[in-house]
Enzyme design. Structure first.
Site, short mmCIF file in Angstrom:
data_model
loop_
_atom_site.label_atom_id
_atom_site.label_comp_id
_atom_site.label_asym_id
_atom_site.label_seq_id
_atom_site.Cartn_x
_atom_site.Cartn_y
_atom_site.Cartn_z
N THR A 70 0.84 -1.19 0.00
CA THR A 70 0.00 0.00 0.00
C THR A 70 0.87 1.24 0.00
O THR A 70 2.02 1.19 0.41
CB THR A 70 -0.94 0.03 1.23
OG1 THR A 70 -1.88 1.11 1.08
CG2 THR A 70 -0.17 0.23 2.52
N ASN A 89 -0.95 3.93 1.12
CA ASN A 89 -1.87 4.66 1.99
C ASN A 89 -1.34 4.61 3.43
O ASN A 89 -1.34 3.55 4.07
CB ASN A 89 -3.26 4.01 1.89
CG ASN A 89 -4.30 4.68 2.74
OD1 ASN A 89 -4.04 5.13 3.85
ND2 ASN A 89 -5.51 4.73 2.21
N ASP A 101 -7.72 -5.91 -0.52
CA ASP A 101 -8.69 -5.20 -1.34
C ASP A 101 -9.99 -5.26 -0.57
O ASP A 101 -10.32 -6.30 0.03
CB ASP A 101 -8.83 -5.81 -2.73
CG ASP A 101 -9.54 -4.85 -3.69
OD1 ASP A 101 -9.32 -3.62 -3.56
OD2 ASP A 101 -10.30 -5.31 -4.56
#
Length: 191
Positions: A13, A15, A75
């Site tokens: 990721t 994020n 996901d």
């Protein structure tokens, strides 16, 4: 490598908020959790799978191909039954990646206008994919235990936040039970 786990876990990721959540969840493993960028992976990953599992594994495999080791990827998204499980795997990209969630949520609620309350079931889905240091792959899927009913009006983000908070409390409760059982010598744990 202690207990069969490498010294670090790479989470696919970019994020930072998601990385902090994963660090919190995995902190009991005593392993460093790093982002793909921190592991030296600058690859742009195209999530073109049609399921949460496919997208999680696309990310995990792509990162593992560059840096090896233990790689995790996720996901997740919202499935609304009467909207053919939309936004589903496109939750983050639904109506465009740059569209604020307030607008996305408003449009979803508009699409639900006139839909009977009993037909407003939905769930949050999260799939974690893993590629192990030896290349083996694992998948774990989670769906909200019970479908919840979306409101006719209101802030969908607030509702999802409430749902997430409830789930986080449930996770913490399961972790406490597992630690308690471990402390008294019982070897099994709840999933």
């Amino acid at each position: 490598m202690e207990n069969g786990l490498p010294g670090r876990i790479v989470f696919a990721t970019g994020n930072k908020g998601k990385l902090k959540e994963v660090e919190m969840i995995l902190k009991d493993l005593g392993r460093q959790v790093v982002s793909m960028k921190e592991a030296g992976v600058e690859t742009e990953i195209v999530e073109d799978g049609t399921t949460f599992a496919e997208n999680a594994m696309i990310k995990a495999r792509a990162v593992h191909a560059v840096c090896g080791g233990l790689v995790l990827a996720d996901d997740s998204g919202l499935e609304i039954d009467c909207l053919n499980k939309e936004p589903g795997v496109y939750s983050a990209r639904y109506l465009g990646e740059d569209t604020p969630y307030e607008i996305k949520n408003g449009i979803i609620l508009q699409r639900l206008e006139g839909v009977a309350k009993e037909e407003r079931s939905a769930r949050f889905v999260c799939v974690i994919g893993a590629v192990l240091p030896d290349g083996r792959e694992l998948l774990a899927a989670w769906r909200a235990a019970l479908p919840f009913t979306l409101p006719e009006k209101g802030d969908l983000a607030m509702i999802l936040s409430f749902l997430w908070t409830s789930l986080e409390k449930r996770w913490q409760s399961l972790r406490r039970r597992r630690k308690t059982r471990s402390a008294i010598g019982e070897k099994r744990c709840e999933r």
